[in-house]
Scaffold this motif. Structure first.
Motif, PDB file in Angstrom:
ATOM      1  N   GLN A 151       0.834  -1.203   0.000  1.00 16.97           N
ATOM      2  CA  GLN A 151       0.000   0.000   0.000  1.00 16.97           C
ATOM      3  C   GLN A 151       0.868   1.251   0.000  1.00 16.97           C
ATOM      4  OE1 GLN A 151      -2.013   1.882   3.485  1.00 16.97           O
ATOM      5  NE2 GLN A 151      -3.830   0.850   2.669  1.00 16.97           N
ATOM      6  N   TRP A 188       0.949   5.589   0.104  1.00 11.05           N
ATOM      7  CA  TRP A 188       0.276   6.866   0.362  1.00 11.05           C
ATOM      8  C   TRP A 188       0.901   7.973  -0.479  1.00 11.05           C
ATOM      9  CZ3 TRP A 188      -3.255   7.892   4.681  1.00 11.05           C
ATOM     10  CH2 TRP A 188      -3.666   6.720   5.339  1.00 11.05           C
ATOM     11  N   GLN A 189       1.888   7.642  -1.307  1.00  5.38           N
ATOM     12  CA  GLN A 189       2.619   8.646  -2.087  1.00  5.38           C
ATOM     13  C   GLN A 189       2.454   8.469  -3.589  1.00  5.38           C
ATOM     14  OE1 GLN A 189       6.721   8.900  -0.813  1.00  5.38           O
ATOM     15  NE2 GLN A 189       6.201   8.288   1.257  1.00  5.38           N
ATOM     16  N   SER A 233      -0.166   2.108  -5.569  1.00  6.45           N
ATOM     17  CA  SER A 233      -0.068   0.913  -4.747  1.00  6.45           C
ATOM     18  C   SER A 233       0.089  -0.302  -5.663  1.00  6.45           C
ATOM     19  CB  SER A 233      -1.324   0.753  -3.881  1.00  6.45           C
ATOM     20  OG  SER A 233      -1.526   1.863  -3.046  1.00  6.45           O
ATOM     21  N   LEU A 258      -3.812   5.283  -4.878  1.00  9.64           N
ATOM     22  CA  LEU A 258      -3.360   5.562  -3.519  1.00  9.64           C
ATOM     23  C   LEU A 258      -4.144   4.754  -2.487  1.00  9.64           C
ATOM     24  CD1 LEU A 258      -3.314   9.425  -3.915  1.00  9.64           C
ATOM     25  CD2 LEU A 258      -1.271   8.069  -3.449  1.00  9.64           C
ATOM     26  N   VAL A 259      -3.467   4.387  -1.405  1.00 11.55           N
ATOM     27  CA  VAL A 259      -4.069   3.811  -0.197  1.00 11.55           C
ATOM     28  C   VAL A 259      -4.998   2.647  -0.563  1.00 11.55           C
ATOM     29  CG1 VAL A 259      -5.019   4.401   2.056  1.00 11.55           C
ATOM     30  CG2 VAL A 259      -4.095   6.201   0.623  1.00 11.55           C
ATOM     31  N   SER A 305      -9.034   1.871  -4.367  1.00  9.68           N
ATOM     32  CA  SER A 305      -7.961   2.850  -4.182  1.00  9.68           C
ATOM     33  C   SER A 305      -8.453   4.201  -4.677  1.00  9.68           C
ATOM     34  CB  SER A 305      -6.687   2.440  -4.929  1.00  9.68           C
ATOM     35  OG  SER A 305      -6.930   2.316  -6.314  1.00  9.68           O
ATOM     36  N   GLN A 308      -9.672   5.651   4.007  1.00 10.16           N
ATOM     37  CA  GLN A 308      -8.269   5.569   3.616  1.00 10.16           C
ATOM     38  C   GLN A 308      -7.438   5.345   4.877  1.00 10.16           C
ATOM     39  OE1 GLN A 308      -6.994   8.520   0.699  1.00 10.16           O
ATOM     40  NE2 GLN A 308      -9.123   8.879   0.109  1.00 10.16           N
TER      41      GLN A 308
END
Length: 404
Positions: A72, A74-75, A78, A98-99, A115, A152
């Motif tokens: 996973q 967050w930047q 994924s 993301l996430v 996501s 999230q």
């Protein structure tokens, strides 16, 4: 006039320098031309024997049991990595936003992910998507745009779940008001958003269009729904646990027809979600064991139905807030006898997954991006022996599903 010769000398020096540079460049050009000529001749000779490499894409991943590992992010994107159960060899991966969260169909042939795709990265609109992938070919089958209310949070098997027949996907929302989005995966559309105030986590029923959720007051609420999106009022249980004295991890294991939740203080709560949810049984893992042991990590349990054995991540010197600490031991628990069979030393694991069958293989994930493969010995009271390690598997490698 006396200064004129000096100026002539300086001009002459510049001209001389310029001419010398031109001469050096000409020599260099001749030399380079000769070298390029040789290379051209050599290249022409090599062309006769050169066979260009033809790049191809495998139609499907390598056969055999798979470990599905969520990385996973967050930047950025994924990933869902597919590894070989046998030796942690990398078979391929799927990319999402993301996430991400993941779930798998009952036959492990279809992967479901949710996501978020942030259109402007740091601000502005976000598009949330349920994506459905074919595992064997690692290709996208379909996708459904879902409300951007999706929760999230760190990887959790309680955030994205599937109905018993894989027809419906359930998605946990938090705005921070809690609700559950229901997606008809066959029709490819959202059919309902069910408000679940004060409750979090999704636990689909075994044989009906129903799901339950765990509530902050120590109860559980169950909701029935129809194919057209109509849903019932919540069916509320009595108080099942004390959230102040013995809070539960929200990620249970299905044991038979019941859900088993671990508590922060080392108790296992067995809860029936059929009809009105009710407490079936409760027992302590740590009674009579010194060291203030308690479960710790993220996804702290994995169940092998063939042996009716629950594996639990445990850490010593437990105190308020230490339920997030990585484990130092892996306990194998006989669920029928309610007895700890064996305690294996492990290295600071945060989550575990185990394969089904008579010869279980267990996988441990750490927050340091390390995955460890353990062979389990039923004849030795289910002791765990590390056999392979994969480092650098991702930033959030703390949730996996093992299967065939």
């Amino acid at each position: 006039m006396q200064n004129l010769p000096q100026r002539d000398v300086r001009c002459g020096g510049r001209l001389s320098s310029f001419l010398m540079e031109r001469r050096h460049m000409r020599v260099l050009g001749i030399t380079l031309g000769a070298v390029l000529g040789v290379l051209a001749v050599g290249g022409a000779q090599a062309d006769d024997d050169f066979e260009p490499e033809v790049l191809t894409v495998e139609e499907s991943i390598e056969p055999g049991a798979n470990l599905f590992l969520l990385d996973q992010s967050w930047q950025g994107a994924s990933r869902l990595n597919v590894l070989a159960v046998e030796d942690l060899a990398h078979k391929g991966n799927l990319s999402m936003g993301l996430v991400a969260q993941m779930a798998l169909s009952r036959d492990r042939k279809t992967a479901y992910t949710i996501s978020a795709y942030a259109k402007r990265i740091t601000y502005g609109p976000t598009e949330a998507v349920l994506q459905i992938f074919d595992v064997d070919t690692l290709t996208l089958k379909s996708e459904v745009i879902i409300p951007d209310k999706m929760s999230q949070v760190a990887p959790s098997n309680a955030v994205l779940q599937l109905s018993a027949d894989d027809r419906y996907a359930f998605i946990q929302n938090a705005t921070p008001a809690t609700s559950v989005t229901i997606v008809d995966t066959k029709a490819g559309e959202v059919i309902a958003e069910v408000p679940t105030p004060g409750c979090f986590g999704i636990y689909p029923a075994l044989d009906s269009q129903r799901f339950s959720t765990l509530c902050g007051d120590g109860t559980m609420a169950a909701y029935d729904f129809e194919a057209d999106g109509e849903f019932s009022a919540p069916v509320r249980s009595k108080k099942l646990f004390d959230p102040d004295e013995d809070a539960l991890f929200i990620m249970p294991e299905r044991v038979g027809k019941d859900l088993v939740f671990p508590s922060f203080k080392g108790n296992l709560y067995r809860i029936s979600d059929a009809g009105t949810p009710r407490l079936v049984d409760k027992f302590s893992l740590t009674e009579g064991i010194e060291g203030d042991w308690a479960p710790g990590g993220v996804d702290v349990m994995a169940y092998n139905a063939s042996h009716d054995v629950m594996f639990v991540l445990m850490h010593p010197d437990a105190e308020e807030g230490s339920h997030k600490n990585g484990a130092e031991e892996l306990w194998a628990v006989d669920m029928d006898a309610q007895e700890v069979l064996y305690r294996s030393a492990v290295g600071h694991l945060a989550s575990i997954a185990v394969t089904p069958g008579e010869e279980p293989v267990l996988f441990g994930m750490s927050e340091e991006s390390e995955v460890v493969r353990y062979e389990i010995a039923p004849e030795a009271r289910f002791a765990a022996k590390p056999t392979a390690t994969l480092e650098g598997a991702g930033d959030w490698t703390v949730y996996a599903i093992a299967g065939g």
